[in-house]
Design a protein around this motif. Sequence first.
Motif, mmCIF file in Angstrom:
data_model
loop_
_atom_site.group_PDB
_atom_site.id
_atom_site.type_symbol
_atom_site.label_atom_id
_atom_site.label_comp_id
_atom_site.label_asym_id
_atom_site.label_seq_id
_atom_site.Cartn_x
_atom_site.Cartn_y
_atom_site.Cartn_z
ATOM 1 N N ALA A 69 0.941 -1.174 0.046
ATOM 2 C CA ALA A 69 -0.063 -0.002 -0.025
ATOM 3 C C ALA A 69 1.011 1.301 0.015
ATOM 4 O O ALA A 69 0.819 2.283 -0.797
ATOM 5 C CB ALA A 69 -0.863 0.147 1.253
ATOM 6 N N LEU A 70 1.802 1.226 0.704
ATOM 7 C CA LEU A 70 2.707 2.284 0.939
ATOM 8 C C LEU A 70 3.904 2.621 -0.204
ATOM 9 O O LEU A 70 4.090 3.466 -0.759
ATOM 10 C CB LEU A 70 3.448 2.144 2.122
ATOM 11 N N TYR A 71 4.233 1.262 -0.826
ATOM 12 C CA TYR A 71 5.319 1.141 -2.076
ATOM 13 C C TYR A 71 4.313 1.997 -3.156
ATOM 14 O O TYR A 71 4.759 2.793 -3.880
ATOM 15 C CB TYR A 71 5.471 -0.239 -2.386
ATOM 16 N N ALA A 128 -3.714 -3.625 2.720
ATOM 17 C CA ALA A 128 -3.294 -3.553 1.455
ATOM 18 C C ALA A 128 -4.386 -3.831 0.416
ATOM 19 O O ALA A 128 -4.312 -3.265 -0.744
ATOM 20 C CB ALA A 128 -2.213 -4.884 1.513
ATOM 21 N N GLU A 129 -5.386 -4.631 0.746
ATOM 22 C CA GLU A 129 -6.355 -4.905 -0.329
ATOM 23 C C GLU A 129 -7.197 -3.807 -0.517
ATOM 24 O O GLU A 129 -7.685 -3.652 -1.698
ATOM 25 C CB GLU A 129 -7.364 -6.200 0.293
ATOM 26 N N VAL A 130 -7.397 -2.903 0.533
ATOM 27 C CA VAL A 130 -8.169 -1.771 0.220
ATOM 28 C C VAL A 130 -7.573 -0.810 -0.502
ATOM 29 O O VAL A 130 -8.025 -0.114 -1.342
ATOM 30 C CB VAL A 130 -8.571 -1.068 1.802
ATOM 31 N N VAL A 134 -8.911 0.570 -4.068
ATOM 32 C CA VAL A 134 -9.153 1.883 -4.540
ATOM 33 C C VAL A 134 -8.176 2.722 -5.806
ATOM 34 O O VAL A 134 -8.695 3.241 -6.597
ATOM 35 C CB VAL A 134 -8.517 2.772 -3.203
ATOM 36 N N GLU A 135 -7.027 1.783 -5.864
ATOM 37 C CA GLU A 135 -6.126 2.183 -6.984
ATOM 38 C C GLU A 135 -6.840 1.929 -8.478
ATOM 39 O O GLU A 135 -6.703 2.726 -9.176
ATOM 40 C CB GLU A 135 -4.915 1.395 -6.740
ATOM 41 N N PHE A 136 -7.550 0.817 -8.294
ATOM 42 C CA PHE A 136 -8.319 0.341 -9.538
ATOM 43 C C PHE A 136 -9.551 0.843 -9.769
ATOM 44 O O PHE A 136 -10.096 1.188 -10.810
ATOM 45 C CB PHE A 136 -8.376 -1.096 -9.494
ATOM 46 N N ASN A 137 -10.349 1.288 -8.682
ATOM 47 C CA ASN A 137 -11.834 1.989 -9.090
ATOM 48 C C ASN A 137 -11.908 3.343 -8.601
ATOM 49 O O ASN A 137 -11.626 4.079 -9.599
ATOM 50 C CB ASN A 137 -12.575 0.974 -8.132
ATOM 51 N N PRO A 138 -11.997 3.914 -7.254
ATOM 52 C CA PRO A 138 -12.408 5.287 -7.350
ATOM 53 C C PRO A 138 -11.252 6.159 -7.998
ATOM 54 O O PRO A 138 -11.534 7.186 -8.433
ATOM 55 C CB PRO A 138 -12.617 5.354 -5.839
ATOM 56 N N MET A 251 -0.226 -4.697 -5.430
ATOM 57 C CA MET A 251 -0.770 -5.986 -5.170
ATOM 58 C C MET A 251 -0.293 -6.647 -3.657
ATOM 59 O O MET A 251 0.943 -6.180 -3.190
ATOM 60 C CB MET A 251 -0.534 -6.926 -6.200
ATOM 61 N N LEU A 252 -1.117 -7.277 -3.189
ATOM 62 C CA LEU A 252 -0.711 -7.986 -1.822
ATOM 63 C C LEU A 252 0.453 -8.980 -2.126
ATOM 64 O O LEU A 252 1.620 -9.062 -1.554
ATOM 65 C CB LEU A 252 -2.011 -8.774 -1.536
ATOM 66 N N GLU A 253 0.613 -9.397 -3.371
ATOM 67 C CA GLU A 253 1.796 -10.246 -3.651
ATOM 68 C C GLU A 253 3.145 -9.337 -3.632
ATOM 69 O O GLU A 253 4.164 -10.200 -3.174
ATOM 70 C CB GLU A 253 1.489 -10.851 -5.293
ATOM 71 N N THR A 254 3.134 -8.188 -3.965
ATOM 72 C CA THR A 254 4.422 -7.445 -3.526
ATOM 73 C C THR A 254 4.653 -7.538 -2.015
ATOM 74 O O THR A 254 5.890 -7.595 -1.772
ATOM 75 C CB THR A 254 4.047 -5.817 -4.027
#
Length: 612
Positions: A69-71, A128-130, A134-138, A251-254
């Motif tokens: 999320a911070l990256y 992280a999921e939130v 947010v990055e993809f939608n709003p 992504m959470l994978e990161t």
Amino acid sequence: MNADRIYTPRRPLLLEAITAAALIAAPFVLPYFDAAPNTVNRILVWGLFGIGFDILFGYTGLLSFGQSALYGTGGFVAAYLLTVAGFPYVITALVIGMVAAAVVGYVVGLIALRRTGIYFAMITIAIAEVFFFVEFNPLSEWTGGENGLPGVPTPSLDLGSLHLRFTTGWSLYPFLAFCYFVGIVVALRIVRSPAGAIFRAIRENPLRAAAVGHNIHAYKLTAFVIAAAYAGFAGGLLGVMQAFMPPDAFMLETSGQLVMQTAIGGTGTLFGPLAGAAVWLFLQDFLQGTLGLGATWKLVLGLVFVVLVCFLRQGILGGVRNFVALFSSKAESRPSDTPEPASFAAPMPARHELGNGFTGPILQAKGLTKRYGGVVANEGIDFTVNAGDLRGIIGPNGAGKSTFFKMLTCEVPPTSGRITFEGRDITGMRVTDVCQLGLTKSYQVNQLFNRLTVRENVAIAALAELRGKFRLDLMRSLLDVKGLDAQVDHTLALVGLAARRDVPVAQLAYGEKRRLEIALALASSPSLLLLDEPLAGMSPRERVETVGLLRSIAEDRTMIIIDHDMDALFELAGRITVLQEGRVLVEGTPEEIKRNERVQEAYLGGLEDLAA
Ligand code: ADP
């Protein structure tokens, strides 16, 4: 490579110099090993990202899966400025991205740090999921959604007649290497600072770190913000390196990859994430590219991860560090069969020295009651101790002695009743604040910082008195804390552990651990010291030594001791309070207590020897 000792190594700039030399040598050496420059650059970005994460996880013990999320935040803020907004200064944009990530990290930290352990980790996953959503939608209008932000420029520097342009591959390497170097230098200063020492104390034993007087919430939040800043800057570099800010940064994978790389390379080493990224990315190149394994490479990587975690629990560099430490401290690390006798050095003055400080009742408890559901642990206890007293507390198991101590030090709040310390009502205060006022206790079951040395343990407690409960002295060396060495040395001499100062706690004999437990309480120079069964589990010889030690400590402060060793307490204490079934049964001088019929009954009449 021992970045996990809290004291600065003898050659303080050695690690910095080796890092600089290795970074300068890399572009000359690595091509001989067929290392692709883009892979090397990616390793540096992951390595920088991981420095902050290692401070958070390896040093402070907080496992976060929310670093993506911070990256992503730092990366997208910098990339947006440099592309859509047309901001021309790459380095300034990277710094703005870093600050944005730190601010977001502060807010996220405030939420996530409300919980500990697995719950903390789960909150970070949710966060992280939130952010990914947010990055993809709003926010997709700003972030480019699944397309990301293309066209991120690379930096250039105009230094008078010298124009430096960093583009891709080896041409971008010097810029990334410089950023990594600055990141490591700053991180080494942080972990060698007093705050860095407290990070480790929180990792080892948060309960005790708070009890010796540190505001652990503020320190955890600090570590979280530091990790966020590193993540944000590295995120910005990712966009610069690829000339494109990819949405998968979020992504959470990161986050997962970062955790695994740090575990592979070694936690609590600062360089571990770089080593882990090197293993990961070179393996990926080799297995996917050279051997053409396609997606199967992850299976091999998984096996490597399992093998490493099974055989090198502290990762590659952690293993190297332990190996080096094994040889360098072999001589000192043997537990002593014959513990060094306590030296009974002159006791360290308490904060309020007797005679010129507080006189009269230093501690008063009125109607102190504690109920756990239906269990009444303490009921209506009235208790007064005068400054300079050495009070003993006895009572059968389950009488409520430990609960009483926990309430006095504000570890647990009373159900009802009030506590006054040095004339101030402390009821409902936090254990950290009460310790800062000069009231602390040693624990019935040792609460030590196990992976730290004896000297480091005592230093953690002394720092709370010397620096207060929170201070952001991240760039200051621990060696510059005035009075720290004197206070630590004095405490160690007092409890007879001076010769064992550099031994990790885990290697101490039991009696030595008990004395260190007392030393931790003593090191913050309390004016009122509570000792919960200080003699428990000691051999007869250790008891005699420790009774001498307690007498010497008591010369200069007020003390209350709980113990089952009545002979010792009758010898030491001026007055004794007997608890039974959560209430005060009787209080008096040792002679009065020995003769008291109710006390003899309470001890099943079996202790005629009380009067002996
Ligand atoms: P002592 O130190 O004299 O052995 P304690 O203070 O440990 O006694 O315990 C007093 C009583 O309170 C015991 O009955 C114990 O079971 C109960 N008790 C103590 N702590 C808790 C707790 N956290 N939850 C429930 N009961 C507790």
